[in-house]
Motif scaffolding. Structure first.
Motif, short mmCIF file in Angstrom:
data_model
loop_
_atom_site.label_atom_id
_atom_site.label_comp_id
_atom_site.label_asym_id
_atom_site.label_seq_id
_atom_site.Cartn_x
_atom_site.Cartn_y
_atom_site.Cartn_z
N VAL A 45 0.86 -1.18 0.00
CA VAL A 45 0.00 0.00 0.00
C VAL A 45 0.90 1.23 0.00
CG1 VAL A 45 -1.83 1.25 1.19
CG2 VAL A 45 -1.76 -1.25 1.30
N LEU A 46 0.73 2.06 -1.01
CA LEU A 46 1.55 3.26 -1.17
C LEU A 46 0.65 4.48 -1.25
CD1 LEU A 46 4.30 4.59 -1.66
CD2 LEU A 46 4.03 4.09 -4.09
N VAL A 47 0.86 5.43 -0.35
CA VAL A 47 0.05 6.63 -0.30
C VAL A 47 0.89 7.82 -0.77
CG1 VAL A 47 -1.38 8.14 1.12
CG2 VAL A 47 -1.24 5.70 1.66
N GLY A 48 0.45 8.48 -1.84
CA GLY A 48 1.13 9.68 -2.30
C GLY A 48 2.16 9.39 -3.38
N GLY A 102 0.36 -11.33 3.08
CA GLY A 102 1.08 -10.31 3.83
C GLY A 102 0.72 -8.92 3.34
N ILE A 103 0.84 -7.94 4.25
CA ILE A 103 0.49 -6.55 3.92
C ILE A 103 1.64 -5.64 4.35
CG2 ILE A 103 -1.11 -4.64 4.32
CD1 ILE A 103 -3.24 -6.76 5.01
N LEU A 104 2.02 -4.76 3.44
CA LEU A 104 3.03 -3.73 3.74
C LEU A 104 2.43 -2.36 3.47
CD1 LEU A 104 6.01 -2.60 4.05
CD2 LEU A 104 6.14 -2.82 1.57
N VAL A 127 -7.61 3.30 6.40
CA VAL A 127 -7.87 2.19 7.32
C VAL A 127 -8.85 1.20 6.70
CG1 VAL A 127 -9.01 1.61 9.51
CG2 VAL A 127 -7.27 3.41 9.44
N GLU A 128 -9.87 1.69 6.05
CA GLU A 128 -10.86 0.82 5.41
C GLU A 128 -10.20 -0.03 4.32
OE1 GLU A 128 -14.97 1.19 2.73
OE2 GLU A 128 -14.16 2.94 3.79
N LYS A 129 -9.33 0.60 3.51
CA LYS A 129 -8.64 -0.14 2.44
C LYS A 129 -7.75 -1.24 3.01
CE LYS A 129 -10.02 2.36 -1.15
NZ LYS A 129 -10.84 1.79 -2.25
N ARG A 161 0.90 -7.50 -5.05
CA ARG A 161 -0.29 -6.74 -5.43
C ARG A 161 -0.14 -5.32 -4.89
NH1 ARG A 161 -6.15 -8.49 -3.32
NH2 ARG A 161 -5.53 -10.45 -4.35
N ARG A 162 -0.09 -4.35 -5.78
CA ARG A 162 0.20 -2.97 -5.39
C ARG A 162 -1.07 -2.13 -5.39
NH1 ARG A 162 5.11 0.81 -7.71
NH2 ARG A 162 4.17 2.85 -7.29
N LEU A 163 -1.27 -1.40 -4.29
CA LEU A 163 -2.40 -0.49 -4.17
C LEU A 163 -1.85 0.92 -3.99
CD1 LEU A 163 -5.46 0.00 -3.84
CD2 LEU A 163 -5.17 -0.45 -1.38
N ASP A 164 -2.01 1.75 -5.03
CA ASP A 164 -1.58 3.15 -4.99
C ASP A 164 -2.76 4.04 -4.63
OD1 ASP A 164 0.91 2.35 -5.74
OD2 ASP A 164 0.80 3.10 -7.79
N LEU A 165 -2.56 4.89 -3.62
CA LEU A 165 -3.64 5.75 -3.15
C LEU A 165 -3.19 7.21 -3.20
CD1 LEU A 165 -4.64 3.60 -0.04
CD2 LEU A 165 -5.84 3.72 -2.24
N ASP A 166 -4.15 8.10 -3.44
CA ASP A 166 -3.85 9.51 -3.55
C ASP A 166 -3.38 10.07 -2.21
OD1 ASP A 166 -4.90 12.56 -3.50
OD2 ASP A 166 -4.43 11.93 -5.55
#
Length: 295
Positions: A39-42, A94-96, A80-82, A66-71
């Motif tokens: 999970v990457l924010v920004g 696993g989650i990073l 938190v919901e994501k 699996r990459r999740l890019d967030l604004d």
């Protein structure tokens, strides 16, 4: 005296080779590939680089990333919901959450949304408590990497005085607890410690984890000490490298020391998380150990 290099690149490669074999056996046994969700924010360039490196290492050992890019403007509540969705996702092992997140986000709340069984980066309170009480769980990735590197060079820790410079909840504090569990005597210092030079000068093992270039001067290092530099800012570490290397017995380079070990531990712990999930699934279904694949 010229210090021997603690080669994180070589030792991390050995870990990843072992994990590659484990992944192949896991896939053969269970018909699925272990999955690390990042999970990457920004848009921080360094964070993007780190996440890309972790994805590349996953691919190298046969895992899926699996990459999740967030604004960057995302709220804490939405983040938190994501993360809770990933925690509940049966396909994710696993989650990073890439650190740091933007200033307006409550990073601790985001970390705590990670299910402990998927906390392969060792950032939750549960992981810290289990590590501190030596009750299993996942180590914080960088401290775990530091310990693995020291072990690879058979560096004794029992009875030695270790000085940790840094007190972050995902690096300084946990590495001190891991050293304490190995019967080292641990002193915590930080950027505001009075007489920091005196504390460092008494250390048999120095772990620098502040992120302030050349905070620790080479002449402070006790002759024969082991120096582990986990700081990184402006392409340099916390320790003044050249003069420290002339006094230390072992030293990590920056880059090429602690950084590769951090990623290797993250990948290794993702493998362990996948194995643990399959073992738990087998127990629920009443299957025998022979059907769950190698540990």
């Amino acid at each position: 005296m010229t210090a021997q290099i603690l080669d994180g690149r070589a030792q991390s490669a050995a870990i990843l080779d072992r994990v590659t074999t484990q992944v192949a056996a896991f896939v053969a046994a269970h018909g699925r590939v272990p999955v690390l969700a990042t999970v990457l924010v920004g848009d921080d360039p360094a964070s993007h680089t780190y996440v890309r490196m972790k994805a590349n290492r996953c691919a190298k050992v046969g895992m899926q990333s699996r990459r999740l890019d967030l604004d960057a403007s995302i709220s804490t509540e939405t983040l938190v919901e994501k993360i809770r969705e990933l925690s509940a996702d049966p396909e994710v092992d696993g989650i990073l959450l890439q650190h740091p997140v933007p200033d307006h986000i409550d990073e601790r709340a985001a970390f705590e949304a990670i299910a402990p069984a998927k906390d392969v980066d060792g950032v939750t309170r549960t992981s810290f408590a289990m590590m501190a009480f030596d009750e299993g769980g996942f180590h914080s990735a960088t401290p775990g990497g530091i310990m693995a590197l020291l072990d690879a060079y058979d560096i004794p820790l029992a009875g030695r005085h270790a000085v940790v410079v840094g007190r972050s909840p995902i690096l300084g504090k946990p590495v001190g607890m891991l050293l304490l569990a190995r019967n080292a005597t641990v002193t915590y210092c930080h950027s505001r410690t009075t007489d920091l030079a005196d504390h460092v000068a008494r250390a048999d093992v120095v772990v620098a984890a502040v992120g302030r270039p050349a905070l620790i001067r080479g002449e402070w290092i006790k002759p024969g000490a082991v120096v582990v530099d986990a700081g990184y800012a402006d392409n340099s570490g916390d320790v003044e490298y050249e003069p420290a290397a002339e006094r230390a017995s072992y030293i990590t380079p920056v880059p090429g020391g602690v950084g590769p070990m951090t990623i290797a531990v993250l990948i290794d712990q993702t493998m362990k998380a996948a194995q643990a999930r399959e073992t738990a699934r087998a127990a629920r279904l009443g299957l025998t150990a022979a059907t769950t694949g190698p540990e």
